[in-house]
Design a protein around this motif. Structure first.
Motif, PDB file in Angstrom:
ATOM      1  N   LYS A 273       0.829  -1.208   0.000  1.00  0.00           N
ATOM      2  CA  LYS A 273       0.000   0.000   0.000  1.00  0.00           C
ATOM      3  C   LYS A 273       0.862   1.256   0.000  1.00  0.00           C
ATOM      4  O   LYS A 273       0.549   2.236  -0.692  1.00  0.00           O
ATOM      5  CB  LYS A 273      -0.925  -0.006   1.215  1.00  0.00           C
ATOM      6  N   MET A 274       1.939   1.227   0.781  1.00  0.00           N
ATOM      7  CA  MET A 274       2.847   2.373   0.802  1.00  0.00           C
ATOM      8  C   MET A 274       3.487   2.569  -0.569  1.00  0.00           C
ATOM      9  O   MET A 274       3.618   3.703  -1.050  1.00  0.00           O
ATOM     10  CB  MET A 274       3.919   2.155   1.872  1.00  0.00           C
ATOM     11  N   GLU A 275       3.855   1.482  -1.209  1.00  0.00           N
ATOM     12  CA  GLU A 275       4.427   1.572  -2.557  1.00  0.00           C
ATOM     13  C   GLU A 275       3.420   2.144  -3.542  1.00  0.00           C
ATOM     14  O   GLU A 275       3.767   3.002  -4.370  1.00  0.00           O
ATOM     15  CB  GLU A 275       4.886   0.192  -3.016  1.00  0.00           C
ATOM     16  N   ASP A 276       2.165   1.700  -3.457  1.00  0.00           N
ATOM     17  CA  ASP A 276       1.118   2.231  -4.338  1.00  0.00           C
ATOM     18  C   ASP A 276       0.924   3.720  -4.105  1.00  0.00           C
ATOM     19  O   ASP A 276       0.746   4.497  -5.060  1.00  0.00           O
ATOM     20  CB  ASP A 276      -0.200   1.483  -4.096  1.00  0.00           C
ATOM     21  N   PHE A 277       0.953   4.121  -2.845  1.00  0.00           N
ATOM     22  CA  PHE A 277       0.793   5.545  -2.513  1.00  0.00           C
ATOM     23  C   PHE A 277       1.938   6.361  -3.103  1.00  0.00           C
ATOM     24  O   PHE A 277       1.713   7.426  -3.695  1.00  0.00           O
ATOM     25  CB  PHE A 277       0.742   5.710  -0.993  1.00  0.00           C
ATOM     26  N   ARG A 278       3.152   5.879  -2.959  1.00  0.00           N
ATOM     27  CA  ARG A 278       4.309   6.592  -3.511  1.00  0.00           C
ATOM     28  C   ARG A 278       4.208   6.719  -5.023  1.00  0.00           C
ATOM     29  O   ARG A 278       4.443   7.798  -5.583  1.00  0.00           O
ATOM     30  CB  ARG A 278       5.607   5.857  -3.156  1.00  0.00           C
ATOM     31  N   GLU A 279       3.872   5.634  -5.685  1.00  0.00           N
ATOM     32  CA  GLU A 279       3.800   5.650  -7.139  1.00  0.00           C
ATOM     33  C   GLU A 279       2.668   6.553  -7.628  1.00  0.00           C
ATOM     34  O   GLU A 279       2.802   7.224  -8.656  1.00  0.00           O
ATOM     35  CB  GLU A 279       3.612   4.232  -7.670  1.00  0.00           C
ATOM     36  N   LYS A 280       1.575   6.569  -6.885  1.00  0.00           N
ATOM     37  CA  LYS A 280       0.457   7.427  -7.256  1.00  0.00           C
ATOM     38  C   LYS A 280       0.855   8.893  -7.153  1.00  0.00           C
ATOM     39  O   LYS A 280       0.579   9.694  -8.066  1.00  0.00           O
ATOM     40  CB  LYS A 280      -0.736   7.129  -6.352  1.00  0.00           C
ATOM     41  N   GLN A 281       1.521   9.259  -6.072  1.00  0.00           N
ATOM     42  CA  GLN A 281       1.973  10.640  -5.921  1.00  0.00           C
ATOM     43  C   GLN A 281       3.005  10.994  -6.987  1.00  0.00           C
ATOM     44  O   GLN A 281       2.993  12.098  -7.546  1.00  0.00           O
ATOM     45  CB  GLN A 281       2.571  10.850  -4.530  1.00  0.00           C
ATOM     46  N   LYS A 282       3.885  10.052  -7.274  1.00  0.00           N
ATOM     47  CA  LYS A 282       4.906  10.297  -8.289  1.00  0.00           C
ATOM     48  C   LYS A 282       4.267  10.539  -9.654  1.00  0.00           C
ATOM     49  O   LYS A 282       4.697  11.436 -10.399  1.00  0.00           O
ATOM     50  CB  LYS A 282       5.853   9.094  -8.353  1.00  0.00           C
ATOM     51  N   LEU A 283       3.239   9.764  -9.988  1.00  0.00           N
ATOM     52  CA  LEU A 283       2.559   9.911 -11.277  1.00  0.00           C
ATOM     53  C   LEU A 283       1.871  11.266 -11.371  1.00  0.00           C
ATOM     54  O   LEU A 283       1.945  11.942 -12.406  1.00  0.00           O
ATOM     55  CB  LEU A 283       1.539   8.783 -11.448  1.00  0.00           C
ATOM     56  N   HIS A 284       1.188  11.669 -10.305  1.00  0.00           N
ATOM     57  CA  HIS A 284       0.512  12.970 -10.314  1.00  0.00           C
ATOM     58  C   HIS A 284       1.522  14.117 -10.397  1.00  0.00           C
ATOM     59  O   HIS A 284       1.274  15.118 -11.074  1.00  0.00           O
ATOM     60  CB  HIS A 284      -0.344  13.115  -9.062  1.00  0.00           C
TER      61      HIS A 284
END
Length: 358
Positions: free
Chosen positions: A127-138
């Motif tokens: 979940k933390m990885e998904d959160f990081r990647e989501k922020q990175k994409l935005h």
């Protein structure tokens, strides 16, 4: 249990606290990361560096969870192997035996629980990885816009500076041409004076052209500056929102991790309590009685061993040999008493033969 509820309540309140403080305070990034130098990106770079560090910190926590999951899984498997391979009071009987069986079952359960915790930690890391990647994409979309506008702004600024330099040079050329006309008005020939006037006219035309170009570039730069300023403000607001979300998510993730560890301790304690309850049912008297009934060998003890004097034993043995054997005690029984007397004819008769001569 009350402490556990307080932990849960505090965690829930933490999220609300973060949101309420967010509404009470306006954004701070957009008012504190500017520079008097139009081409400087120091403020923007400082924010980006801070958010990159924040993403790195999230990655470190993510790796920490994964490593902790590996440790928990290894520990759980070791506990399970311990209960299966290592004997623990295997010859005990009755109630204590049952208590030991419960103990091993609960230790096995603790091991299974740690393996489950490992799976939970890996899920939290994901979940933390998904959160990081989501922020990175935005952020990537915003960074592309800002990189393009920074490049356009800097290019236009250079063009404007060059236009200004050319304009100022044309101004100096025009001033020199005017001075030459005034200075040489009565000293040169008519033809030379005409050349001076032509040069002055050309310098004025060049000045007007450079002035017009300079003003166009200043106008274009101002439009780009306004656009950049608006985008920079939006970027600051966006990045501050991302940082607020990251801190809130990171904080809650760490809080949740601690809750999971506390819950694991509670589950382990409940399993150990099950063993304690089983031990409370262990009866010393019943276990001893069970063992006696299960393994008893007899209730009559052996006769005492008495002292025997050797010489007394020998004398007693001699006396016994000299005495007539007691009835029923010899090797053979006594001779039978004849049914007839010695003088009777049947007395000496054996199978029809008589030993008495007639």
């Amino acid at each position: 249990m009350l402490g556990w509820l307080r932990v849960c309540a505090a965690w829930g309140a933490g999220g609300l606290c973060c949101r309420s403080s967010r509404t009470m305070k306006e954004t701070l990034f957009k008012g504190n990361f500017w520079s008097t130098d139009l081409t400087s990106t120091a403020g923007y770079d400082s924010i980006i560096q801070h958010l990159n560090d924040g993403r790195k910190n999230c990655k470190e926590f993510e790796d920490f969870l994964k490593e902790r999951a590996t440790i928990e899984e290894k520990y759980g498997k070791e506990l399970i192997n311990l209960t299966k391979k290592k004997p623990c009071g295997q010859t005990e009987l009755n109630t204590l035996k049952r208590a030991l069986e419960v103990f091993k079952q609960q230790v096995d359960g603790v091991g299974q629980s740690h393996i489950q915790l490992a799976q939970t930690l890996r899920e939290e890391a994901r979940k933390m990885e998904d959160f990081r990647e989501k922020q990175k994409l935005h952020r990537k979309k915003m960074e592309l816009i800002m990189d393009a506008i920074h490049k356009n702004r800097n290019l236009q600024y250079k063009k404007t500076v060059e236009a200004k330099r050319l304009y100022e040079q044309r101004c100096r050329d025009k001033d020199e041409a005017e001075q030459a006309v005034h200075r040489n008005a009565n000293l040169v020939t008519q033809k030379q004076q005409e050349k001076l006037f032509v040069k002055l006219a050309q310098s004025k035309t060049a000045l007007e052209d450079s002035d017009r170009l300079y003003q166009l570039n200043v106008g274009a730069l101002e439009k780009i500056r306004e656009e950049w300023q608006n985008e920079h403000t939006k970027a600051c607001e966006f990045l501050e929102t991302q940082e607020s979300e990251r801190i809130n998510y990171f904080r809650n993730a760490l809080w949740l991790h601690l809750n999971q560890l506390s819950q694991e301790c509670v589950r382990s304690d409940e399993r150990y309590e099950e063993t304690r309850r089983s031990l409370e049912m262990c009866s010393i008297e019943k276990d001893i009685e069970f063992f006696v009934n299960f393994r008893k060998t007899g209730s009559v003890p052996p006769a005492p061993v008495v002292y025997e004097n050797y010489y007394n034993t020998q004398r007693n043995a001699t006396s016994a040999r000299n005495q007539a054997p007691a009835p029923g005690k010899g090797r053979r029984g006594p001779l039978p008493i004849p049914a007839s007397g010695p003088g009777d004819p049947d007395y000496a008769t054996i199978d029809g033969y008589s030993l008495i001569h007639h």
